[in-house]
Design a protein around this motif. Structure first.
Motif, PDB file in Angstrom:
ATOM      1  N   GLY A   1      41.347  43.156  25.507  1.00 32.75           N
ATOM      2  CA  GLY A   1      41.903  43.582  26.797  1.00 32.75           C
ATOM      3  C   GLY A   1      41.243  42.843  27.953  1.00 32.75           C
ATOM      4  N   ALA A   2      39.913  42.704  27.875  1.00 31.21           N
ATOM      5  CA  ALA A   2      39.184  42.013  28.932  1.00 31.21           C
ATOM      6  C   ALA A   2      39.575  40.540  28.995  1.00 31.21           C
ATOM      7  CB  ALA A   2      37.684  42.162  28.698  1.00 31.21           C
ATOM      8  N   LEU A   3      39.739  39.942  27.826  1.00 29.27           N
ATOM      9  CA  LEU A   3      40.117  38.518  27.782  1.00 29.27           C
ATOM     10  C   LEU A   3      41.490  38.307  28.408  1.00 29.27           C
ATOM     11  CD1 LEU A   3      38.888  37.491  24.220  1.00 29.27           C
ATOM     12  CD2 LEU A   3      38.111  36.541  26.401  1.00 29.27           C
ATOM     13  N   ARG A   4      42.400  39.235  28.146  1.00 32.19           N
ATOM     14  CA  ARG A   4      43.746  39.104  28.709  1.00 32.19           C
ATOM     15  C   ARG A   4      43.728  39.315  30.222  1.00 32.19           C
ATOM     16  NH1 ARG A   4      47.808  38.720  25.407  1.00 32.19           N
ATOM     17  NH2 ARG A   4      47.399  38.968  23.180  1.00 32.19           N
ATOM     18  N   ALA A   5      42.842  40.207  30.677  1.00 34.50           N
ATOM     19  CA  ALA A   5      42.803  40.520  32.100  1.00 34.50           C
ATOM     20  C   ALA A   5      42.012  39.473  32.886  1.00 34.50           C
ATOM     21  CB  ALA A   5      42.191  41.908  32.302  1.00 34.50           C
ATOM     22  N   ALA A   6      41.157  38.714  32.164  1.00 42.44           N
ATOM     23  CA  ALA A   6      40.288  37.767  32.859  1.00 42.44           C
ATOM     24  C   ALA A   6      41.105  36.646  33.510  1.00 42.44           C
ATOM     25  CB  ALA A   6      39.283  37.179  31.870  1.00 42.44           C
ATOM     26  N   ASP A   7      40.588  36.125  34.584  1.00 41.26           N
ATOM     27  CA  ASP A   7      41.239  35.048  35.326  1.00 41.26           C
ATOM     28  C   ASP A   7      41.103  33.742  34.548  1.00 41.26           C
ATOM     29  OD1 ASP A   7      42.221  33.260  37.090  1.00 41.26           O
ATOM     30  OD2 ASP A   7      41.013  33.912  38.802  1.00 41.26           O
ATOM     31  N   ARG A   8      42.245  33.214  34.074  1.00 40.51           N
ATOM     32  CA  ARG A   8      42.198  31.987  33.281  1.00 40.51           C
ATOM     33  C   ARG A   8      41.810  30.779  34.142  1.00 40.51           C
ATOM     34  NH1 ARG A   8      45.034  31.894  28.473  1.00 40.51           N
ATOM     35  NH2 ARG A   8      44.094  29.857  28.297  1.00 40.51           N
ATOM     36  N   GLY A   9      41.928  30.914  35.474  1.00 42.72           N
ATOM     37  CA  GLY A   9      41.654  29.809  36.388  1.00 42.72           C
ATOM     38  C   GLY A   9      40.275  29.192  36.176  1.00 42.72           C
TER      39      GLY A   9
ATOM     40  N   ALA B   1      39.604  25.446  35.119  1.00 45.93           N
ATOM     41  CA  ALA B   1      38.797  24.572  35.978  1.00 45.93           C
ATOM     42  C   ALA B   1      37.708  23.881  35.173  1.00 45.93           C
ATOM     43  CB  ALA B   1      38.181  25.388  37.112  1.00 45.93           C
ATOM     44  N   ALA B   2      37.036  24.669  34.305  1.00 44.86           N
ATOM     45  CA  ALA B   2      35.956  24.106  33.499  1.00 44.86           C
ATOM     46  C   ALA B   2      36.494  23.031  32.563  1.00 44.86           C
ATOM     47  CB  ALA B   2      35.276  25.222  32.708  1.00 44.86           C
ATOM     48  N   GLU B   3      37.688  23.291  31.986  1.00 43.29           N
ATOM     49  CA  GLU B   3      38.283  22.308  31.081  1.00 43.29           C
ATOM     50  C   GLU B   3      38.645  21.030  31.841  1.00 43.29           C
ATOM     51  OE1 GLU B   3      41.513  23.873  28.706  1.00 43.29           O
ATOM     52  OE2 GLU B   3      40.218  25.511  28.053  1.00 43.29           O
ATOM     53  N   THR B   4      39.173  21.229  33.047  1.00 44.06           N
ATOM     54  CA  THR B   4      39.519  20.076  33.889  1.00 44.06           C
ATOM     55  C   THR B   4      38.294  19.230  34.173  1.00 44.06           C
ATOM     56  OG1 THR B   4      41.060  21.567  34.960  1.00 44.06           O
ATOM     57  CG2 THR B   4      40.765  19.405  35.971  1.00 44.06           C
ATOM     58  N   LEU B   5      37.152  19.924  34.307  1.00 44.32           N
ATOM     59  CA  LEU B   5      35.918  19.200  34.608  1.00 44.32           C
ATOM     60  C   LEU B   5      35.275  18.606  33.372  1.00 44.32           C
ATOM     61  CD1 LEU B   5      34.459  21.647  37.260  1.00 44.32           C
ATOM     62  CD2 LEU B   5      35.476  19.404  37.667  1.00 44.32           C
ATOM     63  N   GLY B   6      35.966  18.734  32.228  1.00 49.15           N
ATOM     64  CA  GLY B   6      35.502  18.030  31.035  1.00 49.15           C
ATOM     65  C   GLY B   6      34.733  18.852  30.033  1.00 49.15           C
TER      66      GLY B   6
END
Lengths: 281, 273
Positions: A169-177, A181-186
């Protein structure tokens, strides 16, 4: 939220929701009944407790070894649940695979399954003549029932779904942004999971772990069915309370109070999570 | 619904009265009464048969025999419904002390019955059967248990009842008589729980009542405990003072004490009192 509010006022508003302080009678009356219903049995426990010789009575009973067994088995069950359950929750929340809904239903089944049924199922799988257990016995000479390991297995089986459900539930509610962002930064996916996702769901993870631990601590049905009952080896606190009620009701009340005390301690440890309204946990 | 029920009541009234009349002799009681209930539909004049629902609290080892007796009692008294709750005698005694609504208590030990009578919940218990112990082993006897002394072998996993439970106390007497120290792997809440651990093959042996081995049929094998070291336990029965239907409760006790009751109990493996 206006920035002119004092922190105290902000807290108050957060606690009372919309800020209404009076409740209409049709809501208030049943709510009070609810409070009484939940609190009165605990009062009964306190009233009937043989306070005078509480200490000698407790020391003479199986309380010490039962409590020790309960504490360490439920802790091990929680650790196992964390190691296995968090990745499982992640898999359910963040990936798509065929049969996912079925898997989710299956792994949360112990949540609604009567624990005794869980115990019977565990016997059929891991018992000495169970379809896995017989091979454990034949190949490795390992028999699980009637051992503390069986207690841990029973508790994990019953308690892990609480952790999985909370964390998913927490994972679904968490902000994926943040993760994106972290993935975008490599950052690699494991790095994102470790450095971003886990801290993000930290509070829920803690709440799920405590919920899981408390459920394991209270486990009775699956444990007595799969692990049996022997003082010091498989007789956990709830089983000790159950037996004591027949032989020595005073001891049963005191053992219950010990468990109540542990539960209150858990609530206090979680006061920021649960005793404040509106938290997601 | 009402009329057929009434017809049945009147049809079996005579037989029913015979069945509940204590040690009433004659062929009318028990099983024959049951078959007459189904066979006869001719209505007679209304009579006042017993009516009311009773709850019987019975030791777990009485599961088979009391289920049969309750069925016969219901067949003989169509206005009566009997609910039997089986558990460890000590569990039931605790339930009675806590105010469980029940009418009859049948215990597997005089001690637990004494607790109930001493607290004023029942009077004048009567012993209706005697049981002794046997070792139950799974089919094929995987632990190779041939006698009570094998239970002391650490390689043999053994299940016993909790010492507070009559079957645990009686098993402890057996082990004392035999001079053995047995370290069981589990202490179960009642004798049927011990039996099921044996049935499932989870333990090599369980000390249970002779009647339990008989009741389990082919699911377990019995290993005799010689009379010199064996121990027996008396089964007392009494009506409970809290009963809402003392006449029905007394009639049920009478059935248990009747030749019909003795027949059912001896078929289950109990020794006569």
């Amino acid at each position: 939220m206006p920035t002119t509010l004092s922190p105290r006022e902000r807290t108050r508003r957060a606690r009372t929701g919309a800020g209404s302080r009076s409740a209409p009678v049709p809501l208030l009356a049943p709510a009070l009944v609810g409070i009484l219903f939940l609190v009165l049995p605990l009062v009964g426990l306190l009233l009937r407790a043989p306070w005078a010789d509480a200490w000698t009575s407790l020391r003479g009973s199986a309380a010490g070894e039962a409590l020790r067994l309960s504490l360490w088995t439920s802790t091990v069950a929680t650790v196992i649940s964390l190691l296995v359950g968090v990745p499982l929750a992640w898999l359910l929340a963040r990936t798509v695979f065929p049969g996912q809904r079925l898997v989710r239903a299956l792994v949360t089944l112990p949540l609604v399954l009567p624990p005794v049924v869980g115990g019977v199922a565990l016997l059929m799988a891991f018992g000495r003549s169970g379809f896995i257990g017989q091979h454990l016995d034949r190949w490795f000479g390992v028999t699980l029932p009637f051992t503390p390991a069986a207690v841990v297995i029973a508790e994990t089986f019953v308690a892990m779904p609480f952790l999985v459900v909370t964390v998913e539930g927490a994972l679904r509610a968490a902000d994926r942004g943040f993760e994106e962002a972290a993935e975008t930064l490599g950052a690699g996916r494991m790095t994102v999971f470790r450095r971003v996702t886990l801290p993000l769901i930290g509070p829920s993870l803690a709440a799920g772990a405590v919920l899981c631990w408390a459920r394991a601590l209270g486990e009775f049905g699956a444990t007595i069915t799969f692990a049996g009952s022997f003082p010091g080896r498989t007789q956990t606190m709830p089983i000790a309370v159950y037996y004591a009620l027949e032989a020595d009701p005073d001891a049963a009340i005191l053992l219950s109070l010990v468990l109540l005390l542990v539960s209150v301690a858990v609530l206090l440890a979680l006061r920021d999570r649960w005793l404040r309204a509106g938290s997601a946990a | 619904m009402r009329r057929p029920a009434l017809a049945l009541v009147t049809a079996v009234a005579g037989l029913a009265l015979a069945a509940c009349g204590g040690g009433a002799p004659g062929p009318g009681a028990g099983a024959t009464g049951a078959s007459a209930t189904r066979g006869t539909t001719t209505a007679g004049s209304p009579t006042s048969d017993l009516s009311g629902d009773i709850t019987v609290l019975a030791a777990a080892s009485l599961t088979e025999s009391f289920t049969t007796l309750a069925e016969r009692f219901e067949a003989a008294h169509p206005g009566v419904s009997v609910t039997v709750s089986f558990a460890a005698s000590s569990t039931l005694a605790a339930q009675i002390a806590d105010g469980a609504p029940a009418d009859v208590y049948a215990s597997a030990s005089a001690t637990t019955m004494d607790d109930v009578t001493a607290a004023g919940h029942a009077d004048d218990p009567v012993v209706f059967a005697v049981n002794s112990m046997q070792i139950a082993v799974p089919p094929g006897n995987p632990g190779d248990v041939t006698g009570v002394e094998d239970l002391a072998d650490p390689a043999v996993t053994t299940a016993l009842c909790q010492p507070e439970v009559p079957c645990g106390a009686t098993a402890a007497q057996v082990l004392t008589h035999a001079g053995l120290t047995v370290r069981p792997v589990t202490l179960e809440p009642n004798v049927k729980a011990v039996l099921s651990k044996v049935r499932l093959g989870e333990v090599d042996a369980g000390v249970v009542y002779v009647t339990d081995v008989l009741a389990a049929g082919d699911d377990v094998e019995g290993v005799e405990i010689p009379g010199a070291v064996n121990a027996t336990t008396d089964y007392p029965i009494a009506t409970l003072s809290r009963s809402q239907h003392p006449d029905v409760a007394a009639a049920f006790v009478d059935l248990v004490l009747s030749p019909t009751g003795a027949g059912v109990l001896s078929a289950a493996g109990f020794a006569p009192r």
